[in-house]
Design an enzyme around this catalytic site. Sequence first.
Site, mmCIF file in Angstrom:
data_model
loop_
_atom_site.group_PDB
_atom_site.id
_atom_site.type_symbol
_atom_site.label_atom_id
_atom_site.label_comp_id
_atom_site.label_asym_id
_atom_site.label_seq_id
_atom_site.Cartn_x
_atom_site.Cartn_y
_atom_site.Cartn_z
ATOM 1 C CG ASN A 9 -59.395 54.893 39.285
ATOM 2 O OD1 ASN A 9 -60.548 54.458 39.328
ATOM 3 N ND2 ASN A 9 -59.020 55.991 39.935
ATOM 4 C CE LYS A 11 -59.481 59.082 37.705
ATOM 5 N NZ LYS A 11 -58.916 60.372 38.009
ATOM 6 C CG HIS A 95 -58.460 58.121 43.663
ATOM 7 N ND1 HIS A 95 -58.770 59.422 43.338
ATOM 8 C CD2 HIS A 95 -57.718 57.631 42.647
ATOM 9 C CE1 HIS A 95 -58.229 59.702 42.162
ATOM 10 N NE2 HIS A 95 -57.586 58.632 41.716
ATOM 11 C CD GLU A 97 -60.536 61.541 41.005
ATOM 12 O OE1 GLU A 97 -61.231 60.521 40.818
ATOM 13 O OE2 GLU A 97 -59.664 61.928 40.189
ATOM 14 C CD GLU A 167 -53.373 57.794 41.921
ATOM 15 O OE1 GLU A 167 -53.300 57.286 40.804
ATOM 16 O OE2 GLU A 167 -54.445 58.156 42.437
ATOM 17 N N GLY A 173 -55.130 63.714 36.232
ATOM 18 C CA GLY A 173 -56.078 64.224 35.243
ATOM 19 C C GLY A 173 -55.723 65.610 34.720
ATOM 20 C CB SER A 213 -50.833 63.010 33.740
ATOM 21 O OG SER A 213 -51.915 63.820 34.158
HETATM 22 C C1 PEP Z 1 -56.028 58.340 38.947
HETATM 23 O O1 PEP Z 1 -57.092 58.889 39.054
HETATM 24 O O2 PEP Z 1 -55.729 57.407 39.686
HETATM 25 C C2 PEP Z 1 -55.104 58.834 37.912
HETATM 26 C C3 PEP Z 1 -53.839 58.549 38.020
HETATM 27 O O3 PEP Z 1 -55.661 59.581 36.898
HETATM 28 P P1 PEP Z 1 -54.928 60.095 35.565
HETATM 29 O O4 PEP Z 1 -54.096 58.955 35.038
HETATM 30 O O5 PEP Z 1 -56.058 60.434 34.612
HETATM 31 O O6 PEP Z 1 -54.110 61.275 35.940
#
Ligand code: PEP
Length: 250
Positions: A9, A11, A95, A97, A167, A173, A213
């Site tokens: 992803n 983003k 997501h 976000e 998630e 992040g 992460s």
């Molecule tokens: C995401 O935004 O889907 C995600 C898992 O981000 P990160 O791997 O940077 O934590």
Amino acid sequence: MRKNIVAGNWKMNTTVAEGVELAREVNAAVEKASELKCEVIVGVPFTHLTAVSQVLTAVKLSAENCADHTSGAYTGEVSAPMVASTGAQYVILGHSERREYYHETNAMLKTKVDLALEAGLKVIFCCGESLAQRKDGTYFDVIKAELVESLFHLSAEQMSNIVIAYEPIWAIGTGETATSDQAEEIHAFIRQLIADKYGKQVADDTTILYGGSCKPSNAPELFAKPDIDGGLIGGASLKADSFMGIVTAF
Ligand code: PEP
């Protein structure tokens, strides 16, 4: 039987030229790798979809969102049929976000899921709890509501085009990963919810990804869990070598 998937992803990162280069690198690495045990997907900004689709041969393509309408006077929006017309096969929906910054609700996501499936896209549907919800113990209810209110109106046949990504928001992040046991607990819970609604076969066939992460160093332990079928990868998907370190973690 369900398939393993590792999906990037990106983003709101990379210019079109940078994105095409990154997609080329990932595609070349996937082509070269022998006996990969997962499907590989890159989730890219709308602006990149058409150009990236032209360089992918061994990797599938996803958008990161789509509109809750099919066409019309919705300035700035991009519909599911538009996404499908670029050559993308998937769309990421829900997501955290999008839920937090753009106020996407479970009801709105239900509409988006329907429109995406109607357009022939597969959906990577994200769910997960905040740190406050984890701490106050409501996280099972939060995740259940996200799935029930946005997905559980679908038929069993439609569910075969849904990939779920768990998630935990507190792990996205932040560098803080859920432990493999914490993640497995939720993945098993999600699979049981699907089994209760659709039966064991549908539950066993549904791919459930972990996101938050995830990196080459922790992916092997996460992916070794019985109900973790791969990852949705943010930061570590922006460099081909770290992304491939996760792709090859199975
Ligand atoms: C995401 O935004 O889907 C995600 C898992 O981000 P990160 O791997 O940077 O934590």
